[in-house]
Design a protein around this motif. Structure first.
Motif, PDB file in Angstrom:
ATOM      1  N   THR A  65       1.026  -1.273   0.075  1.00 35.20           N
ATOM      2  CA  THR A  65      -0.126  -0.139   0.180  1.00 35.20           C
ATOM      3  C   THR A  65       1.051   1.110  -0.053  1.00 35.20           C
ATOM      4  O   THR A  65       2.054   1.139   0.147  1.00 35.20           O
ATOM      5  N   ASN A  66       0.077   2.346  -0.032  1.00 37.65           N
ATOM      6  CA  ASN A  66       0.843   3.684   0.063  1.00 37.65           C
ATOM      7  C   ASN A  66       1.685   3.610   1.454  1.00 37.65           C
ATOM      8  O   ASN A  66       2.803   4.306   1.390  1.00 37.65           O
ATOM      9  N   HIS A  77      -6.803   5.812  -9.726  1.00 42.87           N
ATOM     10  CA  HIS A  77      -5.212   5.341  -9.831  1.00 42.87           C
ATOM     11  C   HIS A  77      -4.638   4.934 -10.897  1.00 42.87           C
ATOM     12  O   HIS A  77      -4.958   3.908 -11.322  1.00 42.87           O
ATOM     13  N   ASP A  90      -3.448   7.343   1.132  1.00 44.04           N
ATOM     14  CA  ASP A  90      -3.651   7.320  -0.435  1.00 44.04           C
ATOM     15  C   ASP A  90      -2.723   8.054  -1.011  1.00 44.04           C
ATOM     16  O   ASP A  90      -2.275   9.007  -0.555  1.00 44.04           O
ATOM     17  N   GLN A  98      -6.069  14.937   0.120  1.00 49.96           N
ATOM     18  CA  GLN A  98      -5.187  13.591   0.173  1.00 49.96           C
ATOM     19  C   GLN A  98      -5.514  12.978   1.539  1.00 49.96           C
ATOM     20  O   GLN A  98      -5.646  13.430   2.633  1.00 49.96           O
ATOM     21  N   SER A  99      -6.083  11.608   1.441  1.00 52.24           N
ATOM     22  CA  SER A  99      -6.090  10.822   2.821  1.00 52.24           C
ATOM     23  C   SER A  99      -4.707  10.640   3.251  1.00 52.24           C
ATOM     24  O   SER A  99      -3.948  10.349   2.403  1.00 52.24           O
ATOM     25  N   TYR A 122     -16.075   5.115  -0.743  1.00 55.51           N
ATOM     26  CA  TYR A 122     -15.791   4.617   0.431  1.00 55.51           C
ATOM     27  C   TYR A 122     -16.831   3.544   1.107  1.00 55.51           C
ATOM     28  O   TYR A 122     -16.769   3.254   2.258  1.00 55.51           O
ATOM     29  N   LEU A 154      -6.973   0.220  -2.044  1.00 58.49           N
ATOM     30  CA  LEU A 154      -5.826   0.779  -2.130  1.00 58.49           C
ATOM     31  C   LEU A 154      -4.516  -0.165  -2.063  1.00 58.49           C
ATOM     32  O   LEU A 154      -3.602  -0.182  -1.557  1.00 58.49           O
ATOM     33  N   SER A 165      -4.519  -0.203  -8.981  1.00 59.95           N
ATOM     34  CA  SER A 165      -4.866  -0.462  -7.296  1.00 59.95           C
ATOM     35  C   SER A 165      -6.373  -0.766  -7.280  1.00 59.95           C
ATOM     36  O   SER A 165      -7.120  -0.329  -8.281  1.00 59.95           O
ATOM     37  N   SER A 224      -9.907   0.616  -8.690  1.00 59.33           N
ATOM     38  CA  SER A 224     -10.054   2.080  -8.601  1.00 59.33           C
ATOM     39  C   SER A 224      -9.778   2.831  -9.668  1.00 59.33           C
ATOM     40  O   SER A 224      -8.782   2.590 -10.606  1.00 59.33           O
TER      41      SER A 224
END
Length: 1417
Positions: A405-406, A851, A714, A710-711, A745, A911, A907, A848
């Motif tokens: 993941t990120n 992405h 992510d 931005q989360s 979400y 994510l 992705s 997604s």
């Protein structure tokens, strides 16, 4: 002249201006080649002057032991150049000449026996005067110096009437102040005097400033006191200071990076005092004027905070100054940074595969799942020990991504290295110092440089030619001037020798001037594929490169007072209220050096240099530059560089007079403050969550912006493009809603925290503010923080609670394949080098769409990344295509041109990401070195003259080259006056046509045809000023209150399912109409809206099937269009009843034919004909719509630009998104989408014009038929329409008033290039349309659509229609020929194709032939 004749080796060939002074009679043909005035300087030694001379001689008998000396002098001689074929040699002699001498004798000896002599003359050696005689003094005011934000006490001009160069021969002392003598070629000495650091700042300023000048011999040349900066400055005026600490009691840390901002306003007048002085401990601050009214001036000080500590800000000013206000922003205080930084550990694993028969090894670097954390863009590079093989460059955050993941990612990189290498390998951010497996036959021998040749070229550039070889690992690249690299693969001018890698060849590159001073290192380096480097020292080469080509050796030269012979601005002393202009400085110099590089730099654009060009028609330099609306009232400060000297505007006033004073006015005051955010609040409702942001700009008005949210888990933010015109907002004060759909979400695996991570705001005067996770930097300097009005309260988290956690941690599965017809053994020596790579895959959870993955192309020590396009074929399945234009010569260091492709960043909605690279898959390239290629030219005007053609593979034998031109009057073979493998020059071209087609033959093999559209010559006469931007009355009241909370309604913000780019909460991205909008009850039509719609305040809102301003045009269903496999041209035919029991046919056609570059005066610079297209039928069962993708490539300078035209025919009603606007596409609508990748503009002021040939035709006799051309706003005001009507049938083109330019929504304009009344018949219209695209950096996207309509009002009943027969009406040519697509050019919408052609079924062939003739444009 042949570059390589037989096997002779040219050690160095130096081309420069030759001063023939004397020729000796002794048989050696001795010539003094020292440039005129080269030694025109004062003595630098107690006993005389160290002068430099350049002597040329011939040694036809190949005698050994040749030496040169100067009678009775201790001289140092250095061999410089040799041309073995002509047996000509040049040596450099450095000798100390005694004071009073102006000539001497140079002797040539063979083994100490005199063989020849020559007498040389030079400027008389003189001692620098002592003392200096001061003839006059001039003092100018205080200015900001080129955004270094260093505050001067003034600029002093001391006229000592010096007649020789004194640069580097004096030092200047100014007491407690700091003195900077300016480099110049003038007899006057210019000194910038500025304030000392505040810790040594005096409590008062003296009435006079002491200036002491000493010369190189240690003597005092001048000592005196000069009157203080401003005559009206109070003697011993005291200073007031403001100190404040930014940390509240008990707090020892703040968020960093961050920015401190302080504002201070003074009452006018301020011209008699020093500008405020700023000091911040251990921080480099700046201070700038941001507002000016008739009564006061406001300054803003900003400083970037990059570490913890105590910061004290101080503004010092005269206590006589009236301070109206002072504001100070605080820093955000927290113990944890809200922006976790990208991190990596260096304990990666590294291994290399076995040696291959292809001469390279495939190595892998890989780490565990937590080696990369908090993914973000980062640097990547590759080195062998200390030798860089791939320069550090910024790569996407998912670069090298394998899985994870990120937050925590497992990385995996494959790279190719030579089998000859053994030793240390370093990959930036991956690992350092890993050993490659030892090769028992390692290559440790550097390449051999056999010859180097320099040629001073146009625009102060240098053409360098290198003959080199490496018989083991092969040649990799070269470095010249200590800064410029070029690879062997794309610089070979003839077929090189290969074993597996390139071993021997002739390589050329043009090294451009980039605003630097003269290079300090003339050595040449050649690198092989093992990192071994050979340094080639050109035997002390100084000529002609004592300075960089086109520069003046200021240590050797001083000019006359008339050095600048003319100096004039195109616009000066005009009103720029709400007007941005492009201005030009025309300047000429005594003894013009046409190859110099002249440029301007302004205090408002610190790192931006406005480069000048030599205009052969006006016989001067022309420097184009921008002036923003509403400038300050004082003179604009600037610096002129020519080329290794600098002269600021204060100095120029003393040299050329008042013409050097650049000044403008504004009736609304000066505004250099960008838009600012005044409040941020969060909201959450049933469907969305997000932010409500208030943005204000009180004078220029807010123009556009970009905000990213931005989360914390992510890598991809939500991007919100803000445009008050599109969103119908008050540009001076309004609120903007940034909505994130909760539907994104519905499936989640943890709680999320969103933050605003990026804010970019730009006003109508192009004043810009940027916030990037705390960093506020523009052009390398601290800029203005758009969030500073929040007083440190900008970190406002947005919480999302995941109520149903999904535990899936498995990334998508992916498979890859490439399209063979484009990719297999691709020729990288031609214009079109299109490469396509496909992939597909699936996941248990939805994919997604936000992405977008990236592809990485990598060869031996070369790589680049490019984005891919994804199509989600079902909820969990996807396909993707990665398309790019390979660089010229890509991978050709290897004989087979081997390279690899990897995909990173696919992705799912949770994510979980994946990357993929097939270890066994490779692609290859080829190069036919026998086929020359033309891909560029230097600017060329319709006045003709000299033309420089740029390209590749012209060879090394000028006798084999033929260049022809054709301006429409016939083919002419031209005499090539300069020949190289990459550039050709021809002279004395006289044009008789509007364009010029050039072709080169080498050994009888023809290049591509290259078409040039000459630009129009410049003029000293300024065109009329542009119309001021329409503005609202500034107000402090937004259209909705800053406390408004968005609710769930039909106007809530939608999100594009394919791009994830939300729009504003208004749900509308259209542009308000410029003209007065109809009010209810005043809509057109009888009855209102012809009964086919309802009347709103914005005009007619048409029902389904109806279009037009008055809803009088009905959509006609059509069959699928036919497409041309060779170019982006569509034909659509439909039969309709003719009212007499029969049928008539409507057919349509549109073709994209050219891409032109024009300058800001709308004159052509370059023309690119779009001839060679590739078609892919991308129709899928998913949408069912016919979908055709055309691609082509143009070459400009060293950059390839890809043009993609995607044509989609809609079978049913469908809603699409473009530029933040949701658009309804009705059945039988044909949509063109045009993507253009980066283009190498000749100037940032230039723009592109996409040219389309178009037409309309209806079957039947022309008797009593009529045609008309109309344009206007669509009923919802978000788009413009363009309609071509023949009788009762029309082609309707709708286009949004914006294009996607880079990441922003921008205005684009279009215009008709041919005259409506020139159409030969009244049942058809033929026209050319140009779509104007402003300067951009990365990408342009255009997106119009087209339909066929049946009109209830025939053309014959409309004014300005063109008819035949008894109903004939005259067309107003002035009205039609000047039509700009859309109501107003400034608000013109995006057009991918302007019109279709209606034509008879039986006359298709005839019409197509006519359109083909137009396509030759």
């Amino acid at each position: 002249m042949s570059f390589i004749r037989g096997h002779y080796v040219f050690l160095i060939l130096v081309v420069f201006y030759i001063n023939f002074i004397n020729s000796s009679p002794g048989g050696f043909d001795m010539i003094d080649r020292t440039p005129a005035n080269f030694n025109n300087k004062y003595g630098d030694d107690t006993n005389g002057c160290n002068f430099i001379f350049y002597i040329q001689y011939k040694n036809t008998n190949d005698l050994s032991g040749i030496t040169l000396s100067i009678f009775d002098r201790s001289a140092v001689t250095t061999a410089l150049t040799s041309d073995v074929s002509s047996k000509t040699y040049v040596v450099k002699i450095t000798a100390l000449m005694e004071y009073g001498e102006s000539s001497t004798v140079v002797t040539l000896q063979e083994n100490e026996v005199t063989k020849d002599q020559i007498t040389i003359t030079f400027p008389q050696c003189q001692m620098i005067p002592n003392p200096f005689t001061l003839y006059s003094v001039s003092v100018s005011g205080s200015y900001i110096e080129n955004s270094l934000y260093r505050y001067w006490a003034g600029t002093y001009m001391l006229n000592f009437n010096l007649i020789k160069s004194y640069y580097d021969l004096i030092t200047v002392y100014c007491g407690t102040f700091i003195c900077e003598p300016q480099r110049s070629v003038f007899g006057q000495l210019f000194i910038n005097v500025h304030l000392p650091p505040s810790n040594t700042f005096p409590g008062s300023i003296p009435a006079q400033i002491p200036i002491i000048i000493t010369d190189i011999l240690g003597r005092v040349a001048y000592s005196g006191n000069i009157d203080s900066i401003m005559p009206s400055l109070p003697v011993n005026g005291s200073y007031a200071s403001e100190f404040w600490k930014f940390y509240p009691s008990g707090v020892t840390a703040a968020i960093y990076p961050s920015t401190m901002t302080n504002s201070i306003t003074f009452q006018k007048p301020i011209d008699t005092i020093l500008y405020p002085f700023l000091r911040i401990e251990s921080v480099t601050p700046n201070l700038r004027l941001v507002y000016e009214t008739s009564t006061d001036v406001t300054f803003l000080s900003t400083a970037q905070i990059t570490a913890t500590g105590s910061y004290i800000n101080e503004i010092i000013y005269f206590d006589s100054l009236v301070r109206n206000s002072l504001s100070r922003s605080s820093l955000p205080y927290t113990t944890v940074t809200p922006f976790p930084a990208f991190q990596t550990t260096n304990d990666f694993y590294f291994s290399c595969g076995d040696y291959t028969s292809l001469g390279y090894r495939l190595c892998s670097a890989y780490g565990s799942a937590s080696k990369f954390q908090n993914l973000a863009e980062h640097a990547y590079g590759f080195s062998f020990g200390s030798t860089v093989m791939i320069d550090n460059h910024v790569v996407p955050g998912t670069y090298g991504f394998q899985s994870g993941t990120n937050k925590e990612a497992k990385m995996f990189i494959k790279l190719m290295i030579s089998t000859w290498y053994t030793g240390k390998i370093t990959l930036t951010n991956f690992f350092t110092g890993t050993d490659a497996t030892a090769n028992p036959t390692a290559d440790v021998t550097p390449p051999t440089i056999l010859s180097v040749q320099y040629y001073p070229f146009q625009n102060a550039s240098v053409l360098v030619r290198i003959f080199a070889s490496d018989t083991q690992s092969g040649i990799f690249r070269f470095k010249v001037f200590n800064d410029y690299y070029f690879r062997a693969g794309y610089s070979a001018v003839t077929l090189p020798f290969y074993n597996q890698f390139m071993t021997t060849g002739i390589f050329e590159a043009i090294i451009p001037f980039n605003g630097i001073s003269q290079p300090s290192d003339f050595d040449v380096y050649a690198y092989d594929n093992c990192g071994n480097a050979q340094k080639y020292i050109p035997s002390g080469l100084d000529l002609p490169f004592t300075n960089f080509p086109g520069t003046i050796p200021v240590s050797q030269f001083i000019s006359s007072p008339s050095f600048i012979s003319s100096f004039i601005f195109l616009y000066n002393n005009v009103d720029l209220t709400n007007i941005n202009i492009k201005n030009t400085l025309f300047i000429s110099f005594t003894g013009n050096n046409k190859n110099a590089q002249v440029y301007l730099q302004f205090d408002t654009a610190s790192n931006k240099k406005y480069l000048g060009v030599w205009d052969k028609d006006l016989n001067c330099y022309a420097i184009d530059f921008d002036v923003s609306m509403n400038p300050p009232t004082g003179p604009i400060f600037y610096t002129l560089y020519y080329p290794d000297i600098l002269v600021n505007s204060d100095m120029l006033v003393n040299i050329v007079g008042s013409n050097a004073t650049l000044r403008f006015t504004s009736t609304v005051g000066a505004d250099r403050m960008p838009p600012l955010v005044y409040s941020i609040t969060t909201f959450t409702n049933a469907n969305n969550m997000g932010y409500l942001v208030n943005i204000q700009d009180k004078v220029n008005g807010f123009k556009k912006g970009l905000i990213k949210v931005q989360s914390d888990i992510d890598i991809i933010p939500y991007e919100f493009v803000l445009d008050p015109l599109v969103l119908n907002k008050n540009p001076y004060n309004d609120n903007y809603t940034l909505s994130i759909p909760l539907s994104d979400y519905q499936m989640c695996n943890q709680n999320l925290v969103f933050r605003i991570t990026y804010v970019q705001l730009i006003d109508n005067g192009n004043q810009e503010a940027v916030f990037d996770k705390g960093i506020t930097t523009l052009n390398g300097y601290t800029g203005i923080d758009p969030l500073y009005q929040l007083n440190g309260n900008w970190d406002i988290p947005l919480q999302f609670t995941c109520t149903a956690v999904n535990g899936d941690v498995i990334p998508p599965d992916v498979q890859m394949n490439y399209v063979g017809m484009y990719d297999s053994n691709l020729d990288v020596g031609v214009i079109n080098r299109k490469y396509v790579y496909n992939f597909s895959g699936y996941d248990a959870n939805p994919i997604s769409p936000r992405h977008i993955p990236y592809a990485r192309a990598s060869s031996l020590y070369a790589e680049f990344t490019f984005p891919c396009e994804m199509t989600i074929t079902s909820l969990t399945n996807f396909t993707g295509t990665c398309t790019t234009q390979l660089p010229y010569g890509w991978a050709k260091e290897h004989v087979n041109g081997i390279y690899r492709i990897a995909i990173y960043g696919i992705s799912d909605v949770l994510l979980n990401m994946i990357g993929f690279e097939d270890a066994t898959a490779t692609s290859s390239t080829k190069m036919d070195y026998t086929v020359p290629l033309i891909d560029g030219h230097y600017p060329f005007t319709s006045s003709g003259g000299s033309l420089t053609i740029l390209g590749h593979k012209f060879g090394n034998d000028p006798s084999k080259a033929i260049l022809t031109t054709d301006d429409g009057s016939g083919v002419i073979t031209r005499t090539i006056t300069f020949f190289s493998g990459i550039a050709l020059v021809v002279n004395n071209i006289v044009l008789s046509g509007s364009k010029l087609t050039v072709m080169v033959k080498i050994n009888g093999i023809s290049s591509n045809n290259y078409t040039i559209n000459p630009s129009s010559p410049r003029s000293f006469t300024p065109p009329p000023l542009p119309t001021p931007n329409p503005t609202l009355i500034p107000t402090d009241t937004p259209t909705n209150s800053s406390t408004d909370t968005p609710t769930d309604s039909s106007t809530d913000t939608p999100t594009d399912s394919s791009t994830g780019t939300p729009t504003d909460s208004n749900g509308s991205s259209g542009t308000p109409p410029v003209t007065t909008t109809p009010q209810p009850g005043t809509c057109p039509g009888q009855p209102i809206c012809n009964g086919n719609g309802k009347c709103l305040s914005t005009g007619c809102d048409c029902n389904d099937k109806w279009e037009g301003e008055d809803c009088s045009s009905e959509h006609i269903p059509t069959d699928n269009p036919s497409v041309d496999p060779t170019k982006p041209t569509t034909n659509t035919s439909v039969e309709i009843p003719d009212g007499d029991g029969g049928y008539e046919t409507i057919s349509t056609l549109i073709s994209v034919i050219a891409l032109n570059e024009l300058d800001f005066q709308n004159v052509y610079v370059k023309n690119h004909s779009l001839d060679l297209w590739y078609l892919v039928n991308s129709t899928t069962s998913a949408s069912g719509n016919p979908l055709y993708i055309y691609t082509t490539t143009i070459q400009n300078q060293d950059l390839e630009t890809n043009i993609t035209v995607t044509i989609e025919f809609f079978l049913k009603n469908q809603t699409i998104e473009f530029a933040g606007k949701y658009i309804n596409m009705k059945p039988s609508t044909l949509k063109y989408s045009i993507d253009i990748t980066p283009y190498d503009f000749s100037s940032t002021y230039n723009y592109l014009q996409l040219v389309l040939s178009t037409g309309i035709q209806l079957s039947g006799d022309t008797k009593d038929s009529c045609i008309i051309q109309e344009s206007g706003n669509t009923t919802d005001t978000t788009a413009d329409y363009f309609k071509l009507q023949v009788d009762t049938h029309s082609l309707y083109a709708r286009f949004i008033k914006r294009a996607m330019i880079d990441t922003n929504i921008e205005d684009v304009s279009s215009k008709v290039l041919s005259k409506f009344e020139d159409n030969p018949t009244t049942n058809a219209i033929n026209t050319l349309i140009g779509i104007n695209i402003p300067f951009y950096n990365e990408k342009v996207v255009l997106d119009p659509d087209f339909s066929i309509l049946l009109d209830t009002t025939p053309a014959s009943e409309k004014s300005d229609s063109l008819c035949t027969g008894k109903s004939k009406k005259k067309l107003s040519g002035a009205k039609i020929a000047g039509i700009v697509i859309g109501c107003v050019a400034f608000f013109a919408g995006v057009i991918a194709a302007a019109v279709f052609v209606f034509h008879k079924r039986s006359q298709n062939r005839k019409l197509n032939k006519r359109l083909q003739n137009i396509n030759q444009y």
